[in-house]
Scaffold this active site. Structure first.
Site, PDB file in Angstrom:
ATOM      1  N   ASP A  10       0.871  -1.175   0.000  1.00 47.80           N
ATOM      2  CA  ASP A  10       0.000   0.000   0.000  1.00 47.80           C
ATOM      3  C   ASP A  10       0.912   1.231   0.000  1.00 47.80           C
ATOM      4  O   ASP A  10       2.134   1.114   0.166  1.00 47.80           O
ATOM      5  CB  ASP A  10      -0.898  -0.007   1.257  1.00 47.80           C
ATOM      6  CG  ASP A  10      -1.870   1.174   1.282  1.00 47.80           C
ATOM      7  OD1 ASP A  10      -2.326   1.593   0.200  1.00 47.80           O
ATOM      8  OD2 ASP A  10      -2.171   1.688   2.374  1.00 47.80           O
ATOM      9  N   SER A  11       0.282   2.400  -0.130  1.00 46.52           N
ATOM     10  CA  SER A  11       1.046   3.643  -0.076  1.00 46.52           C
ATOM     11  C   SER A  11       1.541   3.946   1.336  1.00 46.52           C
ATOM     12  O   SER A  11       2.370   4.839   1.511  1.00 46.52           O
ATOM     13  CB  SER A  11       0.163   4.798  -0.531  1.00 46.52           C
ATOM     14  OG  SER A  11      -0.907   4.952   0.386  1.00 46.52           O
ATOM     15  N   CYS A  73      -4.564  -1.886  -1.611  1.00 46.40           N
ATOM     16  CA  CYS A  73      -4.820  -0.484  -1.927  1.00 46.40           C
ATOM     17  C   CYS A  73      -5.789  -0.419  -3.103  1.00 46.40           C
ATOM     18  O   CYS A  73      -5.550  -1.034  -4.143  1.00 46.40           O
ATOM     19  CB  CYS A  73      -3.496   0.176  -2.303  1.00 46.40           C
ATOM     20  SG  CYS A  73      -3.684   1.870  -2.861  1.00 46.40           S
ATOM     21  N   GLU A 142      -2.422   8.540   8.207  1.00 47.20           N
ATOM     22  CA  GLU A 142      -0.947   8.489   8.174  1.00 47.20           C
ATOM     23  C   GLU A 142      -0.350   9.235   9.368  1.00 47.20           C
ATOM     24  O   GLU A 142       0.699   8.859   9.881  1.00 47.20           O
ATOM     25  CB  GLU A 142      -0.408   9.089   6.866  1.00 47.20           C
ATOM     26  CG  GLU A 142      -0.591   8.207   5.646  1.00 47.20           C
ATOM     27  CD  GLU A 142       0.190   6.897   5.699  1.00 47.20           C
ATOM     28  OE1 GLU A 142       1.369   6.898   6.088  1.00 47.20           O
ATOM     29  OE2 GLU A 142      -0.400   5.854   5.364  1.00 47.20           O
ATOM     30  N   CYS A 173     -11.038   2.558   0.549  1.00 44.43           N
ATOM     31  CA  CYS A 173      -9.615   2.883   0.711  1.00 44.43           C
ATOM     32  C   CYS A 173      -9.196   2.176   1.975  1.00 44.43           C
ATOM     33  O   CYS A 173      -9.929   2.217   2.987  1.00 44.43           O
ATOM     34  CB  CYS A 173      -9.415   4.392   0.854  1.00 44.43           C
ATOM     35  SG  CYS A 173      -7.728   4.847   1.358  1.00 44.43           S
ATOM     36  N   HIS A 175      -7.124   2.745   4.170  1.00 44.90           N
ATOM     37  CA  HIS A 175      -6.887   3.587   5.349  1.00 44.90           C
ATOM     38  C   HIS A 175      -8.175   3.825   6.155  1.00 44.90           C
ATOM     39  O   HIS A 175      -8.111   4.153   7.332  1.00 44.90           O
ATOM     40  CB  HIS A 175      -6.348   4.957   4.920  1.00 44.90           C
ATOM     41  CG  HIS A 175      -4.907   4.957   4.506  1.00 44.90           C
ATOM     42  ND1 HIS A 175      -4.458   4.352   3.357  1.00 44.90           N
ATOM     43  CD2 HIS A 175      -3.814   5.509   5.086  1.00 44.90           C
ATOM     44  CE1 HIS A 175      -3.148   4.529   3.252  1.00 44.90           C
ATOM     45  NE2 HIS A 175      -2.731   5.237   4.293  1.00 44.90           N
TER      46      HIS A 175
END
Ligand code: DGL
Length: 247
Positions: A10-11, A73, A142, A173, A175
Site C-alpha cells: 500500500d502507499s 490499496c 498516516e 480505501c 486507510h
C-alpha cells in the site's frame, strides 16, 4: 508445500489493516508488507504516475520471490489491470463491490480522489453507487490522528449530507477502516463494507498452504523513514521493520 512469503503493499499504513486480517486468516504464512510512504498519497497522483509505481512495486515483490502479491490499496488496484505477474495478483475492488451488492440498495463509496474519478467502483455497482472523494482521510490516518476532533470534523464534512440517504457504505480505501468510528458516528447504523476485509477468500484460493504450524514471520519494509510510521494501533508481532530503496 510452498514456504515463500506473501507480498502485500500500500502507499502507507492503511494497508496494514489488510495485513492484520490476513494474519488472522493465515497465521502460519510469512508476509512482507511494503509501505510505500515515499510516494504517499497515491490518491492524488496521475494515472501515469500510479501505473509506474504499481509496476515497480510488483517487480520489487517478484525479485523478493514471493508466492502471491496482494494489492492492499484500492487506488493502486485501479491501475493494475495491465499487469500480469508470474505469481497470483490479488486485487481489492471487485470482491469489495460484490460484498456491497449483496447487502446494499443505495451505496455510498468513500475512496480516494483518484479511485472515485476513475469510476471503477461505479462500474461495478451501477446506479446504486454514490462516490465521494475522501483523499483528506488518508493524511489523517498516516498522521495517526484517529479519534481526534480533527478526524471527526474532516469525516463529518465529507459524509454528513448522505445521512439517511444510503443504507450501505464502502470503505473503498484501506486507510478508512481506521476511521470506522468517526464514520459511524455521522452516518448512524448502516452496513459497513470495509475493503480491507475482502482479500482473505481470494488469497486462500491463490496459495498452497505451507503446512507450517508456527507463527509466520512478518516483515514491514517502507520506502520512507521507518521511525515515522504511526502504527501503534497495529497489534500483531513484527519481526523486522526497515527502509528499502526501490528503483
Ligand atoms: N490506501 C489506499 C487505497 O486503498 C490509498 C491511500 C493513498 O491515497 O495513498 O486506495
Amino acid at each position: 508445500m510452498d514456504n515463500r512469503a506473501i507480498g502485500v503493499f500500500d502507499s502507507g499504513v492503511g494497508g496494514l489493516t489488510v495485513l492484520d486480517d490476513l494474519i488472522n486468516h493465515f497465521p502460519h504464512e510469512d508476509f512482507i508488507f511494503l509501505a510505500d510512504t515515499k510516494n504517499n498519497p497515491y490518491g492524488t497522483k496521475s494515472k501515469a504516475e500510479l501505473e509506474e509505481i504499481v509496476e515497480r512495486n510488483i517487480k520489487y515483490f517478484e525479485n523478493e520471490n514471493v508466492k502471491a502479491i496482494v494489492i492492499a490499496c484500492n487506488t493502486a488496484t485501479a491501475n493494475s489491470y495491465h499487469l500480469h505477474p508470474q505469481v497470483p495478483l490479488i486485487r481489492i475492488i471487485e470482491p469489495t463491490a460484490k460484498r456491497a451488492l449483496e447487502v446494499g440498495k443505495k451505496i455510498l463509496v468513500l475512496a480516494t480522489d483518484y479511485t472515485i474519478s476513475s469510476g471503477i467502483y461505479q462500474n461495478f455497482l451501477g446506479d446504486r453507487a454514490i462516490g465521494v472523494k475522501c483523499s483528506k482521510f488518508v493524511g489523517i490516518v498516516e498522521e495517526g490522528l484517529m479519534g481526534t476532533e480533527i478526524a471527526q470534523e474532516v469525516v463529518r464534512s465529507h459524509v454528513e449530507e448522505y445521512k439517511g440517504k444510503v443504507d450501505t457504505v464502502i470503505l473503498g480505501c484501506t486507510h478508512f477502516g481506521l476511521l470506522t468510528k468517526e464514520i459511524k458516528d455521522v452516518l448512524g447504523n448502516i452496513n459497513i463494507i470495509d475493503s480491507s476485509l475482502s482479500i482473505a477468500p481470494l488469497l486462500k484460493e491463490a496459495i498452497k498452504d505451507n503446512n507450517q504450524t508456527g507463527r509466520g514471520k512478518v516483515i514491514i519494509n517502507t520506502t520512507g523513514n521507518p521511525n515515522n510510521l504511526k502504527i501503534s494501533w497495529f497489534k500483531k508481532p513484527i519481526d523486522e521493520i526497515k527502509q528499502v530503496f526501490i528503483s
